[in-house]
Scaffold this motif. Structure first.
Motif, PDB file in Angstrom:
ATOM      1  N   ARG A  90      69.929  29.881 -13.800  1.00  0.00           N
ATOM      2  CA  ARG A  90      69.591  31.123 -14.686  1.00  0.00           C
ATOM      3  C   ARG A  90      69.835  32.329 -14.070  1.00  0.00           C
ATOM      4  NH1 ARG A  90      64.506  28.734 -18.177  1.00  0.00           N
ATOM      5  NH2 ARG A  90      65.297  26.851 -18.807  1.00  0.00           N
ATOM      6  N   VAL A 144      62.177  21.680 -16.109  1.00  0.00           N
ATOM      7  CA  VAL A 144      63.266  22.808 -15.910  1.00  0.00           C
ATOM      8  C   VAL A 144      63.352  22.906 -14.168  1.00  0.00           C
ATOM      9  CG1 VAL A 144      63.577  25.138 -15.728  1.00  0.00           C
ATOM     10  CG2 VAL A 144      62.712  24.469 -17.686  1.00  0.00           C
ATOM     11  N   ASP A 186      67.875  24.491 -12.111  1.00  0.00           N
ATOM     12  CA  ASP A 186      68.196  25.036 -13.572  1.00  0.00           C
ATOM     13  C   ASP A 186      67.797  26.451 -13.369  1.00  0.00           C
ATOM     14  OD1 ASP A 186      68.672  22.803 -14.703  1.00  0.00           O
ATOM     15  OD2 ASP A 186      66.703  22.448 -15.271  1.00  0.00           O
TER      16      ASP A 186
END
Ligand code: UT7
Length: 320
Positions: free
Chosen positions: A26, A18, A22
């Motif tokens: 989020r 991740v 990323d």
């Protein structure tokens, strides 16, 4: 003289990496440039919901056993370093033992947070040198993603999940040459998870809290001190150390420690960029990577060290 010698290493990172971007995507108010500059971290692995430390530790242990050419039944001691155990009890070590199909080995957990692997290795080495045990699995396994406050950008970007393991065996050939462990409980406040389970509820705050700058200063000082301590016990100069594997928390702490010890960058193993701070799993993850890619060779001197909540810190100097 009897030594405890590493005869196998293994590690496991769950799922896909991740990236920092990323995390920003989020909804965390952060960016790749901030995280890379301050920590060196580019990616981390986050276990799927329901995946536990014992599951990660099991795979790392199986890989270490495979490298050693041993079966689970050959092991008579299992020590797991974790601060994110599957349950309050039984220990994660007993859970991994059950999953491996080993019966009868002594199995227990060590709670020394990010220094847990160094502590567990030192304990296992003492069992083996005493002659009471012959083959130990020493595992660091963590799912720190479960104790992160994802609304606290100062901590949630730093940590990840993973596991690493070694098999130690009694041997006439040199192995672990010296270990050291220390703690200073007065520093409790700079890194902790203050929540408690009581009466069926979590009382207090169940997330990791950290004073990053206080941790940084403390870490650099004691990581250099304890490295010198184990070298002095073994009668080895820091210039003779082939590989330094500091706790993989932050590239700036790793570089500052290497500089204080006059160990140049080429002799320092770094994997924090790819898995972030995995607490007790960080050192065996870095070790396994460097053994498998051929950097660490038999006969070389390797200095491992960990530091974390407690405050607790530990180190081991070994001939691989
Ligand atoms: O096993 C031991 C584990 N712990 C460690 O290794 C941590 C050691 N400490 C550190 O590595 C550093 O202290 C950190 C990387 C945690 C933080 O770096 P820092 O240089 O001490 O930053 P800071 O906490 O003083 O924050 C500086 C700024 C703040 O903004 P303002 O107040 O100056 O406007 C923070 O709000 O950076 C901000 N910030 C962020 N910005 C973008 C904090 N976290 C983030 C983030 N993304 N994730």
């Amino acid at each position: 003289m009897m030594f405890a010698r590493i005869v196998g290493t293994g590690s496991y990172l769950p799922g896909n990496p991740v990236s920092n971007n990323d995390l920003a995507a989020r909804g965390i108010d952060t960016n790749d440039e901030w995280i890379v500059t301050r920590t060196g971290i580019r990616t981390r692995h986050l276990a799927e919901a329901g995946v536990t430390s014992s599951e990660l530790g099991l795979v790392a242990a199986q890989r270490a056993l495979e490298m050693a050419g041993l079966q689970a039944a050959d092991i008579d001691l299992i020590i797991v370093a974790t601060s994110t155990p599957d349950f309050i009890f039984p220990s994660t070590a007993c859970l991994i033992q059950g999953k491996l199909g080993n019966k009868g080995a002594a199995a227990f957990d060590v709670q020394a947070v990010c220094s847990g692997f160094a502590y567990a290795l030192g304990i296992a080495e003492k069992f083996i040198r005493s002659g009471s045990h012959r083959r130990a699995l020493v595992i660091g396994a963590e799912v720190f993603s479960r104790i992160l406050d994802w609304s606290d950008r100062g901590t949630c970007v730093l940590f990840g999940d993973g596991a690493g393991a070694v098999v130690l065996e009694a041997s006439e050939k040199p192995g672990i040459l010296a270990t050291a462990m220390h703690a200073d409980g007065s520093q409790f406040g700079i890194l902790n998870v203050p929540g408690q389970v009581s009466g069926g509820q979590v009382i207090g705050d169940p997330f990791l809290r950290m004073d990053g700058q206080a941790v940084f200063k403390f870490a650099v000082r004691v990581l250099a001190e304890i490295a010198e301590e184990v070298c002095s016990i073994a009668g080895v100069a820091t210039s003779e150390v082939d590989w330094l594997i500091p706790h993989q928390a932050n590239i700036r702490i790793i570089e500052a420690t290497g500089k204080k010890l006059a160990i140049e960058r080429e002799r320092v193993i770094v994997s924090v960029d790819r898995h972030g701070n995995t607490s007790a799993a960080s050192v065996p993850l870095a070790l396994d990577e460097a053994v498998r890619d051929g950097r660490i060779q038999r006969g070389q001197k390797v200095l491992l060290e960990g530091i974390g909540g407690g405050f607790a810190w530990g180190a081991a100097l070994l001939e691989f």
